[in-house]
Design a protein around this motif. Sequence first.
Motif, PDB file in Angstrom:
ATOM      1  N   GLU A  62      70.220  29.486 -18.326  1.00 37.38           N
ATOM      2  CA  GLU A  62      70.815  28.519 -17.182  1.00 37.38           C
ATOM      3  C   GLU A  62      69.806  27.594 -16.350  1.00 37.38           C
ATOM      4  OE1 GLU A  62      73.778  30.102 -14.646  1.00 37.38           O
ATOM      5  OE2 GLU A  62      74.724  30.857 -16.127  1.00 37.38           O
ATOM      6  N   PHE A  63      68.671  28.244 -15.853  1.00 39.66           N
ATOM      7  CA  PHE A  63      67.733  27.591 -15.107  1.00 39.66           C
ATOM      8  C   PHE A  63      66.965  26.562 -16.095  1.00 39.66           C
ATOM      9  CE2 PHE A  63      63.269  27.040 -13.745  1.00 39.66           C
ATOM     10  CZ  PHE A  63      63.356  26.499 -12.487  1.00 39.66           C
ATOM     11  N   LEU A  64      66.633  26.798 -17.146  1.00 38.05           N
ATOM     12  CA  LEU A  64      65.803  25.757 -17.961  1.00 38.05           C
ATOM     13  C   LEU A  64      66.770  24.939 -18.624  1.00 38.05           C
ATOM     14  CD1 LEU A  64      63.214  28.389 -19.604  1.00 38.05           C
ATOM     15  CD2 LEU A  64      62.895  26.678 -17.565  1.00 38.05           C
ATOM     16  N   ALA A  65      67.981  25.167 -18.952  1.00 36.57           N
ATOM     17  CA  ALA A  65      69.020  24.137 -19.502  1.00 36.57           C
ATOM     18  C   ALA A  65      68.844  22.836 -19.267  1.00 36.57           C
ATOM     19  CB  ALA A  65      70.110  24.568 -19.584  1.00 36.57           C
ATOM     20  N   PRO A  66      68.751  22.360 -18.104  1.00 36.14           N
ATOM     21  CA  PRO A  66      68.500  20.731 -17.724  1.00 36.14           C
ATOM     22  C   PRO A  66      67.346  20.195 -18.107  1.00 36.14           C
ATOM     23  CG  PRO A  66      69.356  22.244 -15.732  1.00 36.14           C
ATOM     24  CD  PRO A  66      68.805  23.200 -16.868  1.00 36.14           C
ATOM     25  N   TRP A  67      66.381  21.069 -18.580  1.00 36.79           N
ATOM     26  CA  TRP A  67      65.041  20.539 -18.997  1.00 36.79           C
ATOM     27  C   TRP A  67      64.736  20.703 -20.459  1.00 36.79           C
ATOM     28  CZ3 TRP A  67      64.587  18.096 -14.631  1.00 36.79           C
ATOM     29  CH2 TRP A  67      64.775  18.459 -13.302  1.00 36.79           C
ATOM     30  N   GLU A  68      65.452  21.024 -20.810  1.00 33.39           N
ATOM     31  CA  GLU A  68      65.164  21.450 -22.495  1.00 33.39           C
ATOM     32  C   GLU A  68      66.125  20.958 -23.498  1.00 33.39           C
ATOM     33  OE1 GLU A  68      64.797  25.814 -22.897  1.00 33.39           O
ATOM     34  OE2 GLU A  68      62.649  25.764 -22.180  1.00 33.39           O
ATOM     35  N   PRO A  69      65.906  20.754 -24.707  1.00 35.56           N
ATOM     36  CA  PRO A  69      67.112  20.611 -25.774  1.00 35.56           C
ATOM     37  C   PRO A  69      68.030  21.372 -25.724  1.00 35.56           C
ATOM     38  CG  PRO A  69      64.662  20.207 -26.771  1.00 35.56           C
ATOM     39  CD  PRO A  69      64.492  20.984 -25.550  1.00 35.56           C
ATOM     40  N   LEU A  70      69.218  20.946 -26.410  1.00 37.59           N
ATOM     41  CA  LEU A  70      70.368  21.905 -26.549  1.00 37.59           C
ATOM     42  C   LEU A  70      69.928  23.273 -27.378  1.00 37.59           C
ATOM     43  CD1 LEU A  70      73.336  19.366 -26.841  1.00 37.59           C
ATOM     44  CD2 LEU A  70      72.758  20.942 -24.984  1.00 37.59           C
ATOM     45  N   ARG A  71      70.233  24.030 -27.128  1.00 35.36           N
ATOM     46  CA  ARG A  71      69.972  25.531 -27.901  1.00 35.36           C
ATOM     47  C   ARG A  71      71.297  26.056 -28.485  1.00 35.36           C
ATOM     48  NH1 ARG A  71      64.716  24.579 -27.801  1.00 35.36           N
ATOM     49  NH2 ARG A  71      63.542  24.792 -25.802  1.00 35.36           N
ATOM     50  N   THR A  72      71.044  26.684 -29.862  1.00 37.05           N
ATOM     51  CA  THR A  72      72.358  27.345 -30.247  1.00 37.05           C
ATOM     52  C   THR A  72      72.137  28.786 -30.031  1.00 37.05           C
ATOM     53  OG1 THR A  72      70.874  27.881 -32.308  1.00 37.05           O
ATOM     54  CG2 THR A  72      72.164  25.621 -32.218  1.00 37.05           C
ATOM     55  N   ASP A  73      73.219  29.397 -30.014  1.00 35.99           N
ATOM     56  CA  ASP A  73      73.080  30.842 -29.727  1.00 35.99           C
ATOM     57  C   ASP A  73      72.167  31.648 -30.606  1.00 35.99           C
ATOM     58  OD1 ASP A  73      75.113  30.543 -28.091  1.00 35.99           O
ATOM     59  OD2 ASP A  73      76.882  31.545 -29.672  1.00 35.99           O
ATOM     60  N   ALA A  74      71.675  31.208 -31.609  1.00 35.00           N
ATOM     61  CA  ALA A  74      70.703  32.029 -32.480  1.00 35.00           C
ATOM     62  C   ALA A  74      69.240  31.704 -31.844  1.00 35.00           C
ATOM     63  CB  ALA A  74      70.599  31.015 -33.816  1.00 35.00           C
ATOM     64  N   TYR A  75      69.290  30.641 -30.976  1.00 38.04           N
ATOM     65  CA  TYR A  75      67.731  30.668 -30.337  1.00 38.04           C
ATOM     66  C   TYR A  75      67.404  31.757 -29.232  1.00 38.04           C
ATOM     67  CZ  TYR A  75      64.282  28.567 -26.898  1.00 38.04           C
ATOM     68  OH  TYR A  75      63.162  28.437 -26.605  1.00 38.04           O
ATOM     69  N   TYR A  76      68.366  32.605 -28.885  1.00 40.87           N
ATOM     70  CA  TYR A  76      68.262  33.819 -28.139  1.00 40.87           C
ATOM     71  C   TYR A  76      68.275  35.138 -28.877  1.00 40.87           C
ATOM     72  CZ  TYR A  76      69.511  30.051 -24.955  1.00 40.87           C
ATOM     73  OH  TYR A  76      69.476  28.945 -24.327  1.00 40.87           O
ATOM     74  N   SER A  77      68.256  35.100 -29.961  1.00 40.80           N
ATOM     75  CA  SER A  77      68.426  36.155 -31.005  1.00 40.80           C
ATOM     76  C   SER A  77      66.980  36.899 -31.112  1.00 40.80           C
ATOM     77  CB  SER A  77      68.915  36.141 -32.207  1.00 40.80           C
ATOM     78  OG  SER A  77      67.962  35.344 -33.163  1.00 40.80           O
ATOM     79  N   THR A  78      67.035  38.079 -31.489  1.00 48.42           N
ATOM     80  CA  THR A  78      65.697  38.793 -31.852  1.00 48.42           C
ATOM     81  C   THR A  78      64.996  38.189 -32.728  1.00 48.42           C
ATOM     82  OG1 THR A  78      66.668  40.853 -30.761  1.00 48.42           O
ATOM     83  CG2 THR A  78      64.514  40.931 -32.334  1.00 48.42           C
ATOM     84  N   ALA A  79      65.851  38.177 -33.820  1.00 44.39           N
ATOM     85  CA  ALA A  79      65.218  37.256 -35.155  1.00 44.39           C
ATOM     86  C   ALA A  79      64.592  36.203 -34.932  1.00 44.39           C
ATOM     87  CB  ALA A  79      66.269  36.992 -36.195  1.00 44.39           C
ATOM     88  N   LEU A  80      64.997  35.182 -34.020  1.00 39.03           N
ATOM     89  CA  LEU A  80      64.585  33.658 -34.107  1.00 39.03           C
ATOM     90  C   LEU A  80      63.371  34.010 -33.078  1.00 39.03           C
ATOM     91  CD1 LEU A  80      64.749  31.082 -34.929  1.00 39.03           C
ATOM     92  CD2 LEU A  80      66.146  30.516 -33.261  1.00 39.03           C
ATOM     93  N   CYS A  81      63.517  34.979 -32.228  1.00 32.47           N
ATOM     94  CA  CYS A  81      62.249  35.142 -31.257  1.00 32.47           C
ATOM     95  C   CYS A  81      61.229  35.492 -32.012  1.00 32.47           C
ATOM     96  CB  CYS A  81      62.637  36.029 -30.166  1.00 32.47           C
ATOM     97  SG  CYS A  81      63.813  35.356 -28.974  1.00 32.47           S
ATOM     98  N   LYS A  82      61.262  36.645 -32.914  1.00 32.77           N
ATOM     99  CA  LYS A  82      60.116  36.986 -33.843  1.00 32.77           C
ATOM    100  C   LYS A  82      59.637  35.764 -34.691  1.00 32.77           C
ATOM    101  CE  LYS A  82      61.527  41.918 -34.629  1.00 32.77           C
ATOM    102  NZ  LYS A  82      61.699  42.824 -35.718  1.00 32.77           N
ATOM    103  N   LEU A  83      60.546  34.935 -35.147  1.00 32.45           N
ATOM    104  CA  LEU A  83      60.079  33.761 -35.922  1.00 32.45           C
ATOM    105  C   LEU A  83      59.411  32.997 -35.163  1.00 32.45           C
ATOM    106  CD1 LEU A  83      60.292  32.618 -38.797  1.00 32.45           C
ATOM    107  CD2 LEU A  83      62.355  31.206 -37.712  1.00 32.45           C
ATOM    108  N   ARG A  84      59.812  32.592 -33.815  1.00 30.45           N
ATOM    109  CA  ARG A  84      58.924  31.638 -33.025  1.00 30.45           C
ATOM    110  C   ARG A  84      57.495  32.426 -32.536  1.00 30.45           C
ATOM    111  NH1 ARG A  84      61.566  30.444 -27.609  1.00 30.45           N
ATOM    112  NH2 ARG A  84      59.564  29.370 -27.339  1.00 30.45           N
ATOM    113  N   ILE A  85      57.395  33.605 -32.628  1.00 36.78           N
ATOM    114  CA  ILE A  85      56.045  34.229 -32.393  1.00 36.78           C
ATOM    115  C   ILE A  85      55.175  34.197 -33.641  1.00 36.78           C
ATOM    116  CG2 ILE A  85      54.912  36.572 -31.799  1.00 36.78           C
ATOM    117  CD1 ILE A  85      57.151  37.278 -30.062  1.00 36.78           C
TER     118      ILE A  85
END
Length: 294
Positions: free
Chosen positions: A146-169
Motif C-alpha cells: 500500500e505504501f509503495l503503490a502511489p509511486w510504482e506501476p500497477l502490480r498484478t497479484d502474481a507480482y507478490y508470489s514466491t514464484a515471481l519473487c524468485k524470478l526477479r532474483i
Amino acid sequence: MTTPSQPSMPCYAVILSSSVMLENMTYRIMIDKLIDLAKEQAGFIAAECSLGETDLLLTYWQDRDTAEHWLNNTILRRTLSLAEQFWFDSYHLRLVEVVESHSFQQTNLPDHSSRFPRIQTARGVLKILDESEVDLLKAYVIEEKEFLAPWEPLRTDAYYSTALCKLRIREMRRDFLEDQGVAFCFLSSDERRMLGYANYSNLVRGVSQSCHLGYSLRESEQGKGLMHEFLSAGNEYLRKECRIDRIQANYMPRNARSAAVLEKLNFVKEGYAKHYLKINGQWEDHVLTALVMR
C-alpha cells in the motif's frame, strides 16, 4: 538452478536447446515450471539452465527409462508445442548418456566470498539477493504494498508470489553477470529484514558510461537518513567498480522526499518530462536529474 552432485555413472540427460525469438517474463516462468515439473518425476537427479543466445535446459536422470519417461512427458510435449507458437524460433530435444563426470568445489573461502557484491554500511548491508533469500523480497513487496503503490506501476497479484519473487532474483543476478544492471537490496545489519531497494538499470558503456537509478524504502524507515546512506554506498560502487560515472534518476514533482534525497546526493536537475511514466495507472510527469562523477 540445481546442479548435479556426482551422481552414480552412467546416468542420463535430456537436453533442450532452443533459439528464442521472443523472451519475456511469461517465457521465463514457463522454464521455471518445467524444472519444477521435472523435479516431481521419478528418477530425477538435478537440472541446469542457462539462458543466452542459445538457451539450454538440462535434466539428469537415474536411468534410461526415467529419462525417456521425461522425454515423452505429456505436459512437457504440450509446453513445447505452445512454445513453438509463442517463443521458439527452433529447438532440439535430445537424450544422451552421461558416462563420466568431473567437478570442482572451492573450499576454505572467506565469509561472504562471491562474485556478487556485498557492501557493509553503518546500519545495513547492500547485496544482490540469492534465491535462498526470496522470503526477504516477498515480505518487502507484500508488507509495503500500500505504501509503495502511489509511486510504482500497477502490480498484478502474481507480482507478490514466491514464484515471481524468485524470478526477479534470478533476473537481478543475470543482469549483474551480463553487465546490464546492479539491483541492490538493502538489508538490516543481521540480514534478516529487507529495508529497501535500489536498481541501477540500463547500463550503457562506450561513450556514455551511464545508467538509470530507481529506489524505494520501507515506510517505517523513512526520515532516518537510511536512503542517503545506502545510495551513497551504491553510487560509489557504481563509480569505482562498474566505471559508471553518470547516474540518472527521475521523480514525480509531488514526491518531495525523493527530491530531497537526490539533492542531498548532489543530483542536479536537467529537465522535465511530461507524461514520462505510467505510475499507478496514470501517466505522470517527472523531474529529470543526474549525478555526474566525471
